[in-house]
Design a protein around this motif. Structure first.
Motif, PDB file in Angstrom:
ATOM      1  N   ALA A 166      43.518  10.354 -60.205  1.00  0.00           N
ATOM      2  CA  ALA A 166      44.395  11.149 -59.648  1.00  0.00           C
ATOM      3  C   ALA A 166      43.977  11.201 -58.129  1.00  0.00           C
ATOM      4  O   ALA A 166      45.035  11.314 -57.203  1.00  0.00           O
ATOM      5  N   GLY A 167      42.711  11.477 -58.106  1.00  0.00           N
ATOM      6  CA  GLY A 167      42.239  11.860 -56.632  1.00  0.00           C
ATOM      7  C   GLY A 167      42.227  10.605 -55.660  1.00  0.00           C
ATOM      8  O   GLY A 167      42.791  10.592 -54.520  1.00  0.00           O
ATOM      9  N   HIS A 168      41.991   9.647 -56.271  1.00  0.00           N
ATOM     10  CA  HIS A 168      41.999   8.370 -55.593  1.00  0.00           C
ATOM     11  C   HIS A 168      43.629   7.890 -55.107  1.00  0.00           C
ATOM     12  O   HIS A 168      43.669   7.267 -54.229  1.00  0.00           O
ATOM     13  N   GLN A 169      44.325   8.121 -55.972  1.00  0.00           N
ATOM     14  CA  GLN A 169      45.857   7.601 -55.876  1.00  0.00           C
ATOM     15  C   GLN A 169      46.655   8.664 -55.003  1.00  0.00           C
ATOM     16  O   GLN A 169      47.824   8.450 -54.650  1.00  0.00           O
ATOM     17  N   ARG A 170      45.836   9.827 -55.018  1.00  0.00           N
ATOM     18  CA  ARG A 170      46.553  10.938 -54.220  1.00  0.00           C
ATOM     19  C   ARG A 170      47.599  11.495 -54.819  1.00  0.00           C
ATOM     20  O   ARG A 170      48.798  11.935 -54.296  1.00  0.00           O
ATOM     21  N   TRP A 171      47.529  11.785 -56.265  1.00  0.00           N
ATOM     22  CA  TRP A 171      48.457  12.175 -56.962  1.00  0.00           C
ATOM     23  C   TRP A 171      48.300  13.542 -57.525  1.00  0.00           C
ATOM     24  O   TRP A 171      47.165  13.759 -58.184  1.00  0.00           O
ATOM     25  N   PRO A 172      48.800  14.579 -57.085  1.00  0.00           N
ATOM     26  CA  PRO A 172      48.653  15.908 -57.377  1.00  0.00           C
ATOM     27  C   PRO A 172      48.943  16.048 -59.152  1.00  0.00           C
ATOM     28  O   PRO A 172      49.700  15.290 -59.590  1.00  0.00           O
ATOM     29  N   VAL A 173      48.226  16.890 -59.456  1.00  0.00           N
ATOM     30  CA  VAL A 173      48.056  16.776 -61.082  1.00  0.00           C
ATOM     31  C   VAL A 173      48.798  18.272 -61.462  1.00  0.00           C
ATOM     32  O   VAL A 173      48.723  19.234 -60.907  1.00  0.00           O
ATOM     33  N   LEU A 174      49.609  17.937 -62.756  1.00  0.00           N
ATOM     34  CA  LEU A 174      50.227  19.204 -63.454  1.00  0.00           C
ATOM     35  C   LEU A 174      49.706  19.198 -64.654  1.00  0.00           C
ATOM     36  O   LEU A 174      49.242  18.174 -65.405  1.00  0.00           O
ATOM     37  N   MET A 175      49.130  20.641 -65.351  1.00  0.00           N
ATOM     38  CA  MET A 175      48.439  20.729 -66.638  1.00  0.00           C
ATOM     39  C   MET A 175      48.593  22.019 -66.949  1.00  0.00           C
ATOM     40  O   MET A 175      49.150  22.862 -66.176  1.00  0.00           O
ATOM     41  N   LYS A 176      48.182  22.440 -67.959  1.00  0.00           N
ATOM     42  CA  LYS A 176      47.860  23.567 -68.666  1.00  0.00           C
ATOM     43  C   LYS A 176      46.768  24.237 -68.916  1.00  0.00           C
ATOM     44  O   LYS A 176      46.633  25.474 -69.203  1.00  0.00           O
ATOM     45  N   ASP A 177      45.727  23.616 -68.780  1.00  0.00           N
ATOM     46  CA  ASP A 177      44.249  23.911 -68.847  1.00  0.00           C
ATOM     47  C   ASP A 177      43.902  24.795 -67.563  1.00  0.00           C
ATOM     48  O   ASP A 177      43.177  24.225 -66.695  1.00  0.00           O
ATOM     49  N   GLU A 178      43.626  25.938 -67.673  1.00  0.00           N
ATOM     50  CA  GLU A 178      43.243  26.562 -66.663  1.00  0.00           C
ATOM     51  C   GLU A 178      41.703  26.851 -66.693  1.00  0.00           C
ATOM     52  O   GLU A 178      41.157  27.196 -65.695  1.00  0.00           O
ATOM     53  N   ARG A 179      41.248  26.526 -67.767  1.00  0.00           N
ATOM     54  CA  ARG A 179      39.735  26.655 -68.024  1.00  0.00           C
ATOM     55  C   ARG A 179      38.923  25.714 -66.943  1.00  0.00           C
ATOM     56  O   ARG A 179      37.601  25.384 -66.856  1.00  0.00           O
ATOM     57  N   ILE A 180      39.654  24.690 -66.260  1.00  0.00           N
ATOM     58  CA  ILE A 180      39.115  23.529 -65.619  1.00  0.00           C
ATOM     59  C   ILE A 180      38.257  24.272 -64.677  1.00  0.00           C
ATOM     60  O   ILE A 180      37.120  23.590 -64.386  1.00  0.00           O
ATOM     61  N   ARG A 181      38.488  25.268 -63.837  1.00  0.00           N
ATOM     62  CA  ARG A 181      37.843  25.758 -62.775  1.00  0.00           C
ATOM     63  C   ARG A 181      36.594  26.429 -63.352  1.00  0.00           C
ATOM     64  O   ARG A 181      35.379  26.465 -62.619  1.00  0.00           O
ATOM     65  N   TYR A 182      36.146  26.479 -64.761  1.00  0.00           N
ATOM     66  CA  TYR A 182      35.088  27.043 -65.131  1.00  0.00           C
ATOM     67  C   TYR A 182      34.155  25.961 -65.711  1.00  0.00           C
ATOM     68  O   TYR A 182      33.169  26.191 -66.100  1.00  0.00           O
ATOM     69  N   ARG A 183      34.726  24.797 -65.768  1.00  0.00           N
ATOM     70  CA  ARG A 183      33.812  23.512 -66.359  1.00  0.00           C
ATOM     71  C   ARG A 183      33.273  22.798 -65.261  1.00  0.00           C
ATOM     72  O   ARG A 183      33.831  22.189 -64.430  1.00  0.00           O
ATOM     73  N   PRO A 184      31.864  22.775 -65.095  1.00  0.00           N
ATOM     74  CA  PRO A 184      31.382  22.208 -63.851  1.00  0.00           C
ATOM     75  C   PRO A 184      31.588  20.920 -63.583  1.00  0.00           C
ATOM     76  O   PRO A 184      32.041  20.428 -62.449  1.00  0.00           O
ATOM     77  N   ALA A 185      31.785  19.959 -64.639  1.00  0.00           N
ATOM     78  CA  ALA A 185      32.151  18.550 -64.467  1.00  0.00           C
ATOM     79  C   ALA A 185      33.274  18.325 -63.857  1.00  0.00           C
ATOM     80  O   ALA A 185      33.792  17.433 -62.991  1.00  0.00           O
TER      81      ALA A 185
END
Length: 133
Positions: A52-71
């Motif tokens: 998504a980053g390389h394609q410059r595609w913004p992402v839609l998701m339901k997972d708010e925990r992403i900000r707490y996962r280091p990787a």
């Protein structure tokens, strides 16, 4: 002016949310459409975040925990991903789509900006969540 091309994470499902967003005029690809079924189930978050980053595609998701996962947080930052997540996890597919659609102007505007960012999408609007906490 057309909106951005979004990437939809598996957390939003393969059918109802993408169909509803497309009916509302959103341009998007789902994780399942891009990687194929059943391969989509094995794709790690850091892999599709890099895409998504390389394609410059913004992402839609339901997972708010992403900000707490280091990787995953590192992938968002390192690949310049702009990600939008729903703050409520207990919504039907139609309710999830409606919440994105209700916030379309703010999402499209923020998605068009540069640099990594994480945004919470709720009935009260779209707010940026710090990635450096």
């Amino acid at each position: 002016m057309p909106g951005p091309h979004f990437f939809i994470d598996r957390s939003l499902g393969r059918k109802q949310v993408p169909v509803a967003l497309r009916e509302a005029g959103w341009d998007l690809v789902t994780l399942a459409e891009h990687y194929g079924i059943p391969a989509d189930e094995a794709v790690e978050d850091v892999t599709w975040l890099e895409l998504a980053g390389h394609q410059r595609w913004p992402v839609l998701m339901k997972d708010e925990r992403i900000r707490y996962r280091p990787a995953e947080r590192a992938a968002v930052i390192g690949h310049g991903v702009r990600a939008f997540y729903l703050t409520s996890g207990n919504l039907s597919g139609r309710q999830m789509a409606d919440l994105f659609i209700a916030n379309q102007a703010a999402i499209f505007s923020r998605a068009a900006e540069d640099g990594p960012a994480l945004f919470a999408v709720s009935p009260s609007g779209v707010r940026e969540i710090p990635l450096d906490d």
